[in-house]
Design an enzyme around this catalytic site. Structure first.
Site, PDB file in Angstrom:
ATOM      1  CB  SER A 187       3.817  11.452 -16.393  1.00 34.77           C
ATOM      2  OG  SER A 187       4.479  10.929 -17.532  1.00 34.77           O
TER       3      SER A 187
ATOM      4  CE1 TYR B 236       1.775   6.337 -15.709  1.00 32.73           C
ATOM      5  CE2 TYR B 236       2.553   7.801 -17.438  1.00 32.73           C
ATOM      6  CZ  TYR B 236       2.686   7.267 -16.174  1.00 32.73           C
ATOM      7  OH  TYR B 236       3.726   7.669 -15.358  1.00 32.73           O
TER       8      TYR B 236
HETATM    9  P1  NAP Z   1       6.804   1.751  -9.256  1.00 38.67           P
HETATM   10  O1  NAP Z   1       8.215   1.500  -8.845  1.00 38.67           O
HETATM   11  O2  NAP Z   1       6.094   0.788 -10.137  1.00 38.67           O
HETATM   12  O3  NAP Z   1       5.960   2.030  -7.941  1.00 38.67           O
HETATM   13  C1  NAP Z   1       4.582   2.217  -7.974  1.00 38.67           C
HETATM   14  C2  NAP Z   1       4.071   2.488  -6.579  1.00 38.67           C
HETATM   15  O4  NAP Z   1       2.656   2.634  -6.639  1.00 38.67           O
HETATM   16  C3  NAP Z   1       4.392   1.340  -5.644  1.00 38.67           C
HETATM   17  O5  NAP Z   1       4.829   1.865  -4.410  1.00 38.67           O
HETATM   18  C4  NAP Z   1       3.055   0.648  -5.495  1.00 38.67           C
HETATM   19  O6  NAP Z   1       2.839   0.089  -4.224  1.00 38.67           O
HETATM   20  C5  NAP Z   1       2.068   1.789  -5.674  1.00 38.67           C
HETATM   21  N1  NAP Z   1       0.782   1.276  -6.143  1.00 38.67           N
HETATM   22  C6  NAP Z   1       0.500   0.728  -7.345  1.00 38.67           C
HETATM   23  N2  NAP Z   1      -0.776   0.324  -7.389  1.00 38.67           N
HETATM   24  C7  NAP Z   1      -1.322   0.629  -6.187  1.00 38.67           C
HETATM   25  C8  NAP Z   1      -2.609   0.450  -5.619  1.00 38.67           C
HETATM   26  N3  NAP Z   1      -3.614  -0.140  -6.296  1.00 38.67           N
HETATM   27  N4  NAP Z   1      -2.814   0.861  -4.347  1.00 38.67           N
HETATM   28  C9  NAP Z   1      -1.820   1.435  -3.657  1.00 38.67           C
HETATM   29  N5  NAP Z   1      -0.573   1.629  -4.135  1.00 38.67           N
HETATM   30  C10 NAP Z   1      -0.328   1.228  -5.398  1.00 38.67           C
HETATM   31  O7  NAP Z   1       6.674   3.112 -10.048  1.00 38.67           O
HETATM   32  P2  NAP Z   1       7.411   4.523  -9.960  1.00 38.67           P
HETATM   33  O8  NAP Z   1       8.129   4.684 -11.233  1.00 38.67           O
HETATM   34  O9  NAP Z   1       8.117   4.714  -8.683  1.00 38.67           O
HETATM   35  O10 NAP Z   1       6.132   5.454 -10.057  1.00 38.67           O
HETATM   36  C11 NAP Z   1       5.737   6.341  -9.057  1.00 38.67           C
HETATM   37  C12 NAP Z   1       4.890   7.424  -9.722  1.00 38.67           C
HETATM   38  O11 NAP Z   1       5.703   8.147 -10.641  1.00 38.67           O
HETATM   39  C13 NAP Z   1       3.710   6.907 -10.515  1.00 38.67           C
HETATM   40  O12 NAP Z   1       2.601   7.763 -10.349  1.00 38.67           O
HETATM   41  C14 NAP Z   1       4.224   6.958 -11.948  1.00 38.67           C
HETATM   42  O13 NAP Z   1       3.194   7.069 -12.870  1.00 38.67           O
HETATM   43  C15 NAP Z   1       5.065   8.210 -11.879  1.00 38.67           C
HETATM   44  N6  NAP Z   1       6.048   8.346 -12.962  1.00 38.67           N
HETATM   45  C16 NAP Z   1       7.055   7.435 -13.105  1.00 38.67           C
HETATM   46  C17 NAP Z   1       7.980   7.628 -14.128  1.00 38.67           C
HETATM   47  C18 NAP Z   1       9.122   6.676 -14.363  1.00 38.67           C
HETATM   48  O14 NAP Z   1       9.825   6.854 -15.374  1.00 38.67           O
HETATM   49  N7  NAP Z   1       9.376   5.714 -13.522  1.00 38.67           N
HETATM   50  C19 NAP Z   1       7.863   8.708 -14.988  1.00 38.67           C
HETATM   51  C20 NAP Z   1       6.825   9.606 -14.799  1.00 38.67           C
HETATM   52  C21 NAP Z   1       5.930   9.419 -13.768  1.00 38.67           C
HETATM   53  P3  NAP Z   1       3.571  -1.320  -3.792  1.00 38.67           P
HETATM   54  O15 NAP Z   1       5.038  -1.072  -3.814  1.00 38.67           O
HETATM   55  O16 NAP Z   1       3.070  -1.542  -2.437  1.00 38.67           O
HETATM   56  O17 NAP Z   1       3.152  -2.323  -4.821  1.00 38.67           O
END
Ligand code: NAP
Length: 255
Positions: free
Chosen positions: A147, A160
């Site tokens: 991130s 986080y």
């Molecule tokens: P998201 O849409 O909320 O998706 C999160 C994913 O993590 C989902 O596929 C979810 O599975 C899975 N997950 C959550 N808890 C879990 C658990 N206990 N066991 C197994 N799987 C779990 O978020 P995203 O934005 O795509 O995030 C993906 C990654 O990118 C994360 O590591 C996040 O920190 C990082 N990130 C995101 C951003 C942003 O701006 N969005 C920025 C920087 C970094 P289910 O779908 O099955 O619930």
């Protein structure tokens, strides 16, 4: 072999956590379009939308529902991936959660939940990946989703920030230990992307405007914005890139 051929992933198998939506789904589709079969995991019972997109790209998709708030399912994830595709070449640790509260009020539960999914399970997924790559004598690629809070403090998200800063650190330490096995361990640091993870801050008009105003690109990132970085780091084109956290943030960190 021309340089564009070094980005191809034909015949490779990728394991992607958090495969069902958001950035993980975009990574699955990108790796499939580059030639890889995909083994997805997620909390949800299935990942039908991701399966349809991977199959549309002409690749195979298998899925296991697994709760990565503990390291218990990791052995099962690798056993199921090997059963489906016989080998693993690429592991993308993408599953992640966020908890928001003022640091003076932050609870132990909010700390542990995030650190367990976003850091502890990632390390043990990496360890399982490395063991498999060493056993295969194949080398391999690990891509951790970090991130911009691997580089910055953030606001009201201390667990986080701790986890994502830790990801940047262990990505370097694992690269140091495993480069000799042909394993490249890198990370992608997305900026502010349109997914469920950022729904709350996008819904807060003042926060949304303040973030948008600070992004040099002038827009939030879309999940597909990390596709090219994921394929690059998974591919032979990145053979000499190791231990690095690559920001894909519309210029955010440079500001
Ligand atoms: P998201 O849409 O909320 O998706 C999160 C994913 O993590 C989902 O596929 C979810 O599975 C899975 N997950 C959550 N808890 C879990 C658990 N206990 N066991 C197994 N799987 C779990 O978020 P995203 O934005 O795509 O995030 C993906 C990654 O990118 C994360 O590591 C996040 O920190 C990082 N990130 C995101 C951003 C942003 O701006 N969005 C920025 C920087 C970094 P289910 O779908 O099955 O619930």
């Amino acid at each position: 072999m021309g340089v564009l051929d070094t980005f191809k992933l034909d015949g490779k198998t990728a394991v992607v956590t958090g495969a069902g939506r958001g950035l993980g789904q975009a990574v699955c589709v990108a790796l499939a379009e580059a030639g890889a079969n995909v083994f997805g995991t997620g909390f949800a019972p299935d990942a039908a939308a991701t399966r349809a997109l991977v199959e549309k790209a002409g690749r195979r998709f298998a899925y296991l529902s697994a709760d990565l708030s503990s390291i218990e399912p990791i052995e099962k994830i690798f056993a199921a991936a090997l059963e489906a595709f016989s080998r693993v070449d690429i592991v993308v640790n993408n599953a992640g959660i966020i908890r928001r509260a003022d640091s003076v009020d932050f609870s132990e539960e909010q700390w542990d939940e995030v650190v367990n999914v976003n850091l502890k399970s990632v390390f043990f997924m990496c360890q399982a990946a490395a063991r498999q790559f060493i056993a295969q004598k194949s080398g391999g690629r690990i891509i951790n989703i970090a991130s911009v809070l691997s580089f910055q403090g953030g606001i009201r998200v201390p667990s986080y920030t701790a986890a994502k800063s830790g990801i940047k650190g262990i990505t370097m330490s694992m690269a140091n230990e495993w480069a000799k096995f042909g394993i490249n361990t890198n990370a992608i640091a997305p900026g502010y992307m349109v997914t469920d993870n950022t729904e709350a801050i996008r819904a807060d008009a003042a926060r949304n405007a303040a973030i948008l105003e600070r992004i040099p690109a002038g827009r939030w990132g879309e999940p597909g914005d990390i596709a090219g970085a994921a394929v690059f780091l998974a591919s032979p084109a990145a053979a000499y890139v190791n231990g690095y956290t690559l920001a894909v943030d519309g210029g955010w960190l440079g500001r």
